[in-house]
Design a protein around this motif. Structure first.
Motif, PDB file in Angstrom:
ATOM      1  N   ASP A  35      -6.773  28.790  61.144  1.00 22.72           N
ATOM      2  CA  ASP A  35      -7.478  29.096  59.899  1.00 22.72           C
ATOM      3  C   ASP A  35      -6.808  28.471  58.673  1.00 22.72           C
TER       4      ASP A  35
ATOM      5  N   LYS B 237      -6.909  38.212  71.630  1.00 18.51           N
ATOM      6  CA  LYS B 237      -6.772  36.773  71.858  1.00 18.51           C
ATOM      7  C   LYS B 237      -5.389  36.441  72.429  1.00 18.51           C
TER       8      LYS B 237
ATOM      9  N   ASN C  11     -10.582  25.965  66.685  1.00 19.07           N
ATOM     10  CA  ASN C  11     -11.761  26.527  66.031  1.00 19.07           C
ATOM     11  C   ASN C  11     -13.038  26.224  66.799  1.00 19.07           C
ATOM     12  N   TRP C  12     -12.933  25.453  67.890  1.00 23.45           N
ATOM     13  CA  TRP C  12     -14.110  25.205  68.721  1.00 23.45           C
ATOM     14  C   TRP C  12     -14.570  26.541  69.301  1.00 23.45           C
ATOM     15  N   PRO C  13     -15.889  26.807  69.343  1.00 21.72           N
ATOM     16  CA  PRO C  13     -16.401  28.119  69.773  1.00 21.72           C
ATOM     17  C   PRO C  13     -15.874  28.603  71.111  1.00 21.72           C
ATOM     18  N   GLU C  14     -15.755  27.696  72.095  1.00 24.49           N
ATOM     19  CA  GLU C  14     -15.330  28.122  73.420  1.00 24.49           C
ATOM     20  C   GLU C  14     -13.858  28.493  73.484  1.00 24.49           C
TER      21      GLU C  14
ATOM     22  N   LYS D 267     -12.017  29.550  70.208  1.00 19.70           N
ATOM     23  CA  LYS D 267     -11.669  30.423  69.088  1.00 19.70           C
ATOM     24  C   LYS D 267     -11.783  31.907  69.410  1.00 19.70           C
ATOM     25  N   THR D 268     -12.739  32.277  70.233  1.00 19.75           N
ATOM     26  CA  THR D 268     -12.922  33.696  70.542  1.00 19.75           C
ATOM     27  C   THR D 268     -11.890  34.230  71.520  1.00 19.75           C
ATOM     28  N   LYS D 269     -11.126  33.325  72.140  1.00 19.59           N
ATOM     29  CA  LYS D 269     -10.202  33.749  73.186  1.00 19.59           C
ATOM     30  C   LYS D 269      -8.730  33.462  72.885  1.00 19.59           C
TER      31      LYS D 269
ATOM     32  N   THR E  22     -10.353  25.439  78.703  1.00 24.41           N
ATOM     33  CA  THR E  22     -11.442  26.194  79.322  1.00 24.41           C
ATOM     34  C   THR E  22     -11.087  26.589  80.748  1.00 24.41           C
TER      35      THR E  22
END
Length: 364
Positions: free
Chosen positions: A232, A5, A116-119, A121-123, A86
């Motif tokens: 978190d 990340k 924590n928004w999905p688009e 959080k993973t990055k 994004t």
């Protein structure tokens, strides 16, 4: 980077605390890191982003600076912040680190929670929230309630409902912090600095590292690489708004308490006279912050003007670009109740007089 990340640092702090100056120093000493900036300002004139893109440093080119003006990023997460992130993450040359400078009126909590928004959080992970404090202002009691004065006001008028939005905002920005920078420490003595440390600690219900600085000069490794994963943890660092909401008390977070407007004047005729006149003008109208750029005749570079309280800073940052209008424009920020239409016109007239040198001539 945690699990690949990109780390992001959120820089928050009240108006005039020195956030932009600290970030500029960070960029000048980035050590090869490619840093992308998201700059959020309260007001239509993007001063901070202009200062950073004008600093002549490879790491703050225009493509690496995204400005969000005339809105608070904490109130427009879905509309402004998420699309900006994004787009930034879709770039083929992704940055090594992202730095987000919030408006001086912003709550850090909803912004950090947005990671924590999905688009996102993973990055991206929140490396840390750095809260910058104007140590000299806090030492002067600028953001602390005067209990005796409030008691006297209440005794004189039982209808007074004392509410200090500045104090509340100050506390919320501290509660979100992973690191607190006590900036402008050179303007106060050692006992006053210790008093400020104590004041800061009393606002935070956990141990947070504090560090003093002068003009925002800190090693980059002190500010970046905290590895806090604050997205978190932010649910435990509630703002006044969140706590009041949980208690069932209506408490809207908006910026009706504050207001900003832009003043455009002629060229700056007398720099020294302008700097002499500005503190009294700010105090007379209880202006919280003034910043902008000025055209000084005969000078090839634009003059940056930063003012908070009695402290005025001016410096030339870059040459005027070919074809660029040599305007003198300032953003004025104050409390909403103190900036009615008549007062705005008066401030505009007084600023124009100070810029033209008329106020100094009248005084003489």
């Amino acid at each position: 980077m945690a699990h690949g990340k990109i780390p992001a640092t959120v820089v928050t702090g009240f108006l005039g605390a020195g956030k932009t100056t600290m970030i500029r120093h960070m960029l000048q000493n980035a050590g090869g890191r490619k840093i992308a900036l998201i700059i959020n300002e309260f007001g239509d004139l993007g001063v901070d982003g202009g200062i950073l893109t004008g600093c002549g440093i490879e790491t703050c080119s225009e493509e690496d600076v995204v400005e969000l003006t005339n809105g608070c990023i904490c109130c427009t997460v879905a509309d402004d912040f998420i699309p900006t992130m994004t787009k930034l993450l879709a770039r083929p040359d992704r940055p090594d680190h992202i730095v987000i400078e919030t408006s001086g009126l912003a709550l850090p909590q909803p912004l950090v929670a947005a990671f924590n928004w999905p688009e996102v959080k993973t990055k991206v992970t929140v490396d840390g929230v750095v809260t910058v404090i104007d140590a000299a202002a806090v030492a002067e009691g600028r953001f602390a309630d005067d209990e005796e004065k409030v008691a006297a006001q209440r005794a004189a008028d039982e209808s007074i409902d004392h509410d200090n939005p500045l104090e509340e905002l100050f506390e919320d920005q501290l509660r979100a912090a992973d690191l607190v920078v006590l900036n402008k420490a050179d303007l106060i003595d050692a006992p006053a600095l210790e008093m400020v440390r104590s004041e800061v600690s009393s606002k935070i219900a956990r141990t947070v590292r504090t560090i003093a600085s002068e003009n925002g000069r800190l090693p980059v490794d002190v500010l970046l690489g905290l590895a806090s994963g604050t997205e978190d943890l932010i649910a435990e660092r509630k703002s006044h708004h969140e706590m009041e909401h949980e208690a069932g008390t209506p408490h809207d977070h908006d910026h009706d308490e504050f207001e900003s407007f832009v003043v455009q004047t002629g060229a700056l005729a007398d720099r020294e006279g302008f700097e002499d006149a500005l503190p009294e003008l700010l105090a007379r109208h209880d202006i919280l912050r003034l910043k902008g750029f000025a055209d000084v005749p005969g000078k090839p570079m634009r003059l940056v003007v930063q003012a908070v309280g009695k402290r005025i800073e001016t410096y030339f940052d870059r040459p005027w670009k070919p074809g660029e209008a040599r305007d003198t424009r300032f953003v004025v920020i104050g409390l909403h109740d103190g900036l009615d239409t008549e007062t705005k016109h008066q401030i505009e007239a007084e600023l124009s007089a100070a810029v033209s040198g008329a106020s100094r001539q009248a005084a003489e």
